[in-house]
Design a protein around this motif. Structure first.
Motif, mmCIF file in Angstrom:
data_model
loop_
_atom_site.group_PDB
_atom_site.id
_atom_site.type_symbol
_atom_site.label_atom_id
_atom_site.label_comp_id
_atom_site.label_asym_id
_atom_site.label_seq_id
_atom_site.Cartn_x
_atom_site.Cartn_y
_atom_site.Cartn_z
ATOM 1 N N LYS B 154 0.547 -1.288 0.069
ATOM 2 C CA LYS B 154 -0.044 -0.130 -0.002
ATOM 3 C C LYS B 154 0.686 1.245 0.056
ATOM 4 O O LYS B 154 1.577 1.501 0.943
ATOM 5 C CB LYS B 154 -0.840 0.068 1.488
ATOM 6 C CG LYS B 154 -1.869 1.027 1.011
ATOM 7 C CD LYS B 154 -2.958 1.021 2.418
ATOM 8 C CE LYS B 154 -4.078 1.893 2.039
ATOM 9 N NZ LYS B 154 -5.147 1.494 3.073
ATOM 10 N N GLY B 162 -3.724 1.615 -3.852
ATOM 11 C CA GLY B 162 -4.965 2.214 -3.119
ATOM 12 C C GLY B 162 -6.208 1.631 -3.503
ATOM 13 O O GLY B 162 -7.011 1.119 -2.923
ATOM 14 N N TRP B 163 -6.515 1.655 -4.808
ATOM 15 C CA TRP B 163 -7.658 0.763 -5.437
ATOM 16 C C TRP B 163 -7.708 -0.434 -5.160
ATOM 17 O O TRP B 163 -8.628 -0.937 -4.756
ATOM 18 C CB TRP B 163 -7.578 1.241 -7.094
ATOM 19 C CG TRP B 163 -8.597 0.770 -7.767
ATOM 20 C CD1 TRP B 163 -9.869 1.116 -7.817
ATOM 21 C CD2 TRP B 163 -8.409 -0.413 -8.512
ATOM 22 N NE1 TRP B 163 -10.297 0.010 -8.705
ATOM 23 C CE2 TRP B 163 -9.617 -0.883 -9.066
ATOM 24 C CE3 TRP B 163 -7.264 -1.379 -8.963
ATOM 25 C CZ2 TRP B 163 -9.727 -2.001 -10.205
ATOM 26 C CZ3 TRP B 163 -7.396 -2.346 -9.754
ATOM 27 C CH2 TRP B 163 -8.662 -2.509 -10.377
ATOM 28 N N SER B 166 -8.615 -1.252 -1.593
ATOM 29 C CA SER B 166 -10.095 -0.898 -1.183
ATOM 30 C C SER B 166 -11.085 -1.582 -2.187
ATOM 31 O O SER B 166 -12.100 -1.956 -1.480
ATOM 32 C CB SER B 166 -10.320 0.579 -1.177
ATOM 33 O OG SER B 166 -10.034 1.207 -2.306
ATOM 34 N N ASN B 167 -10.761 -2.136 -3.112
ATOM 35 C CA ASN B 167 -11.797 -2.747 -4.170
ATOM 36 C C ASN B 167 -11.496 -4.291 -4.416
ATOM 37 O O ASN B 167 -12.502 -4.797 -4.604
ATOM 38 C CB ASN B 167 -11.676 -1.829 -5.244
ATOM 39 C CG ASN B 167 -12.401 -0.465 -5.246
ATOM 40 O OD1 ASN B 167 -13.441 -0.372 -4.828
ATOM 41 N ND2 ASN B 167 -11.521 0.439 -5.336
#
Lengths: 120, 317
Positions: B154, B162-163, B166-167
């Protein structure tokens, strides 16, 4: 026999390049010119330089030498730095037990680029 | 007469080198010495093979990927060639699993939609969208692992990591590139000692390279130094310790750079510790991955310690 053959050809260049480049990078007089330079790519250029100095095949012209070193001349590259490189070249060949008369020939070839390298 | 395909056009070189032939036809190929030394004109054969002479002086990892010097290439069979930056096609992959390896690093396994040719330690580009991608090294070994394995750290306000954090979840379809890079193990010289230094998720390619070397029966010493600020940063610890148990020539040294000395960890900067343990690196093969400052310093210091420039492999991520 040509100087390049007598000195040992490509294997001799390969043996010399690490020793020569190590000396250059450790030399307080000139090492700052190599800050931030990609070491792998620079080693290839050192190899091309040694090939030329050993009388081997190359296609560098005086104009290439001028263009290739112009950014260093702008940073103050001068005769004292060129002399340091010449000294490292001689020390490398001595370390590899290359006979004195061949070292002199290689040094003469390298010396012939001085004006172009220094942009004079 | 052999033909050379480049950019969808066919060329017949006759007595000329591939470089002379292409440039004579007005094809712009970067070049400098035109005599096999400077490697400026480096290209890659994607079909057919080139004579060995066209690979003289190249790093073994480049030669293994069919890179060659067109200025020294007089083809004996039909070939198709590309410039180094081309040829990284895109493919779809399905996310097989996502798991935390430590607080900052995710282990991600991917099923590519078609077989991907790669070497452990090479990298792929991972696309968030058509214009946004980041490179991640492969920790998997083709002969050992069914899935591609990435370690994603991260990065503060990182667009792609980041994407991902979180996803991304199992079952998602993502776009990746084909593999590239020259930081990998080449068989041959099985007795050569190998030093690997990594920080953070720079462990990923090293983990792949180590297992690839062991799989190939490497007998020389294989010494891994993994650096972290503190003990929380280490991961794959059990896997590495297990490799140590099974292979007497493999040694794993986790190094903590901050805080008190602790049992099980070397105390100090990873590069300093690796060099203190191995002061003479003449004849060694070196792999360096992770923090760019560490990688650049390590290239210089391992070279000064005797390693040949041609034996030093590095990825600054």
């Amino acid at each position: 026999m040509s100087l390049y053959t007598e000195i040992g050809g490509e294997p001799a260049v390969n043996a010399a390049v690490d020793i020569f480049y190590r000396k250059v990078l450790k030399d307080d007089r000139i090492k700052h010119f190599f800050d931030g330079v990609d070491m792998g790519k620079q080693a290839s250029k050192q190899k091309a330089f040694l090939t030329m100095a050993f009388g081997g095949p190359h296609n560098y012209t005086g104009e290439d030498m001028r263009k290739g070193h112009a950014h260093l001349v702008a940073k103050g590259l001068n005769d004292s730095h060129f002399n340091a490189v010449m000294e490292n070249l001689g020390a490398t060949l001595t370390e590899l037990n290359v006979p004195g008369h061949l070292i002199a020939q290689a040094a003469a070839i390298a010396e012939s680029t001085r004006k172009d390298v220094l942009g004079k | 007469m052999p033909t050379v395909v480049y950019g969808g056009q066919s060329y017949e070189c006759g007595e000329q080198s591939v470089l002379d032939c292409l440039t004579a036809q007005g094809v712009p190929i970067p070049s400098s010495c035109r005599s096999g030394s400077c490697q400026t004109c480096l290209m890659r054969a994607i079909k057919g093979s080139v004579p060995e002479k066209a690979k003289a002086g190249l790093k073994p990892t480049l030669a293994a990927q069919n890179y060659f010097l067109p200025c020294s290439c007089y083809p004996e069979e039909n070939i198709e060639i590309v410039l180094p930056a081309e040829g990284m096609g895109k493919i779809e992959a399905t996310v097989a699993s996502v798991e935390y390896l430590n607080a900052d690093i995710l282990g991600i396994k991917l099923h590519p939609s078609k077989p991907l040719t790669y070497k452990a330690g090479q990298f792929i580009n991972f696309f968030r969208d058509a214009a946004t991608a980041r490179s991640y090294s492969l920790a998997s070994v083709p002969a050992l692992d069914h899935e591609l394995y990435l370690n994603v750290r991260k990065v503060p306000s990182g667009l792609v990591s980041g994407w991902i954090f979180s996803n991304l979840k199992a079952g998602d379809t993502v776009t990746i590139s084909e593999a590239a890079g020259d930081c990998f193990y080449v068989p041959g010289k099985p007795g050569q000692n190998i030093l690997l230094i990594g920080t953070g998720s720079g462990l990923a390619p090293l983990y792949g390279i180590i297992r690839d070397a062991l799989l190939n029966g490497h007998t020389g010493q294989i010494s891994l130094y993994h650096g972290s600020y503190n003990a929380d940063g280490f991961y794959l610890v059990k896997e590495l310790q297990k490799l140590e148990q099974y292979h007497s020539n493999f040694r794993y040294t986790p190094c903590v750079s901050e805080g008190e000395a602790q049992k099980d960890y070397a105390q100090g900067m990873v590069l300093d510790i690796a060099l203190a343990d191995n002061p003479d690196l003449s004849g060694w093969r070196i792999f360096l991955c992770g923090n760019p400052d560490m990688v650049n310093a390590a290239k210089r210091e391992t070279f000064f310690a005797g390693a040949s420039m041609n034996d030093i492999y590095a990825d600054p991520f």
